[in-house]
Write a protein that holds these residues in place. Structure first.
Motif, PDB file in Angstrom:
ATOM      1  N   LEU A 276       0.828  -1.209   0.000  1.00 51.85           N
ATOM      2  CA  LEU A 276       0.000   0.000   0.000  1.00 51.85           C
ATOM      3  C   LEU A 276       0.861   1.257   0.000  1.00 51.85           C
ATOM      4  N   ILE A 277       1.956   1.239   0.736  1.00 48.36           N
ATOM      5  CA  ILE A 277       2.879   2.377   0.738  1.00 48.36           C
ATOM      6  C   ILE A 277       3.426   2.588  -0.674  1.00 48.36           C
ATOM      7  N   THR A 278       3.815   1.513  -1.328  1.00 48.73           N
ATOM      8  CA  THR A 278       4.305   1.597  -2.708  1.00 48.73           C
ATOM      9  C   THR A 278       3.228   2.170  -3.623  1.00 48.73           C
ATOM     10  N   MET A 279       1.982   1.718  -3.456  1.00 45.12           N
ATOM     11  CA  MET A 279       0.882   2.227  -4.262  1.00 45.12           C
ATOM     12  C   MET A 279       0.676   3.721  -4.014  1.00 45.12           C
ATOM     13  N   TYR A 280       0.659   4.145  -2.744  1.00 40.68           N
ATOM     14  CA  TYR A 280       0.482   5.567  -2.410  1.00 40.68           C
ATOM     15  C   TYR A 280       1.582   6.420  -3.031  1.00 40.68           C
TER      16      TYR A 280
ATOM     17  N   SER B 296       3.125  10.327  -7.412  1.00 33.66           N
ATOM     18  CA  SER B 296       4.058  10.691  -8.476  1.00 33.66           C
ATOM     19  C   SER B 296       3.386  10.878  -9.838  1.00 33.66           C
ATOM     20  N   GLN B 297       2.095  10.602  -9.924  1.00 38.51           N
ATOM     21  CA  GLN B 297       1.392  10.679 -11.212  1.00 38.51           C
ATOM     22  C   GLN B 297       0.745  12.043 -11.415  1.00 38.51           C
TER      23      GLN B 297
ATOM     24  N   THR C 293      -3.010   4.642 -14.974  1.00 39.48           N
ATOM     25  CA  THR C 293      -2.540   5.524 -16.034  1.00 39.48           C
ATOM     26  C   THR C 293      -2.750   4.721 -17.324  1.00 39.48           C
ATOM     27  N   PRO C 294      -2.421   5.277 -18.473  1.00 33.63           N
ATOM     28  CA  PRO C 294      -2.574   4.480 -19.706  1.00 33.63           C
ATOM     29  C   PRO C 294      -1.700   3.224 -19.760  1.00 33.63           C
ATOM     30  N   THR C 295      -0.652   3.158 -18.935  1.00 32.58           N
ATOM     31  CA  THR C 295       0.276   2.024 -19.039  1.00 32.58           C
ATOM     32  C   THR C 295       0.411   1.185 -17.767  1.00 32.58           C
ATOM     33  N   GLU C 296      -0.180   1.632 -16.665  1.00 31.41           N
ATOM     34  CA  GLU C 296       0.016   0.938 -15.397  1.00 31.41           C
ATOM     35  C   GLU C 296      -1.220   1.094 -14.522  1.00 31.41           C
ATOM     36  N   ALA C 297      -1.491   0.086 -13.678  1.00 29.96           N
ATOM     37  CA  ALA C 297      -2.662   0.156 -12.797  1.00 29.96           C
ATOM     38  C   ALA C 297      -2.386  -0.551 -11.485  1.00 29.96           C
ATOM     39  N   TYR C 298      -3.053  -0.064 -10.450  1.00 29.10           N
ATOM     40  CA  TYR C 298      -3.100  -0.725  -9.153  1.00 29.10           C
ATOM     41  C   TYR C 298      -4.557  -1.073  -8.894  1.00 29.10           C
ATOM     42  N   VAL C 299      -4.787  -2.273  -8.417  1.00 23.82           N
ATOM     43  CA  VAL C 299      -6.134  -2.730  -8.107  1.00 23.82           C
ATOM     44  C   VAL C 299      -6.173  -3.105  -6.627  1.00 23.82           C
ATOM     45  N   TYR C 300      -6.928  -2.337  -5.836  1.00 26.70           N
ATOM     46  CA  TYR C 300      -7.048  -2.599  -4.410  1.00 26.70           C
ATOM     47  C   TYR C 300      -8.336  -3.377  -4.155  1.00 26.70           C
TER      48      TYR C 300
END
Length: 73
Positions: free
Chosen positions: A18-22, A27-28, A56-63
């Motif tokens: 979660l810290i990495t996701m935050y 940064s976006q 983003t168009p190239t990366e996603a996080y799914v919680y």
């Protein structure tokens, strides 16, 4: 962290993830947010938020809210 689709989709599985996701979110410049719920009847007693996807168009996080609980704990 579980990584899918060749690394473009990340699924946090613990506090450090979660810290990495935050940090990634901060940064976006622009993000899209999507949710998945148990249905359209938001007033029913069993309506729940299942997951939140931030991308983003190239990366996603799914919680997975349904699995790990809300982020405000």
């Amino acid at each position: 962290m579980r990584v899918l689709a060749g690394g473009s989709i990340k699924v946090p599985e613990g506090y450090d993830d979660l810290i990495t996701m935050y940090e990634w979110i901060e940064s976006q410049h622009t993000l899209a947010v999507d949710t998945e719920t148990t249905g359209l009847d938001i007033y029913s007693t069993d309506h729940r938020l299942r997951l939140v996807a931030i991308a983003t168009p190239t990366e996603a996080y799914v919680y997975q809210v349904e699995r790990y609980g809300s982020l405000d704990r």
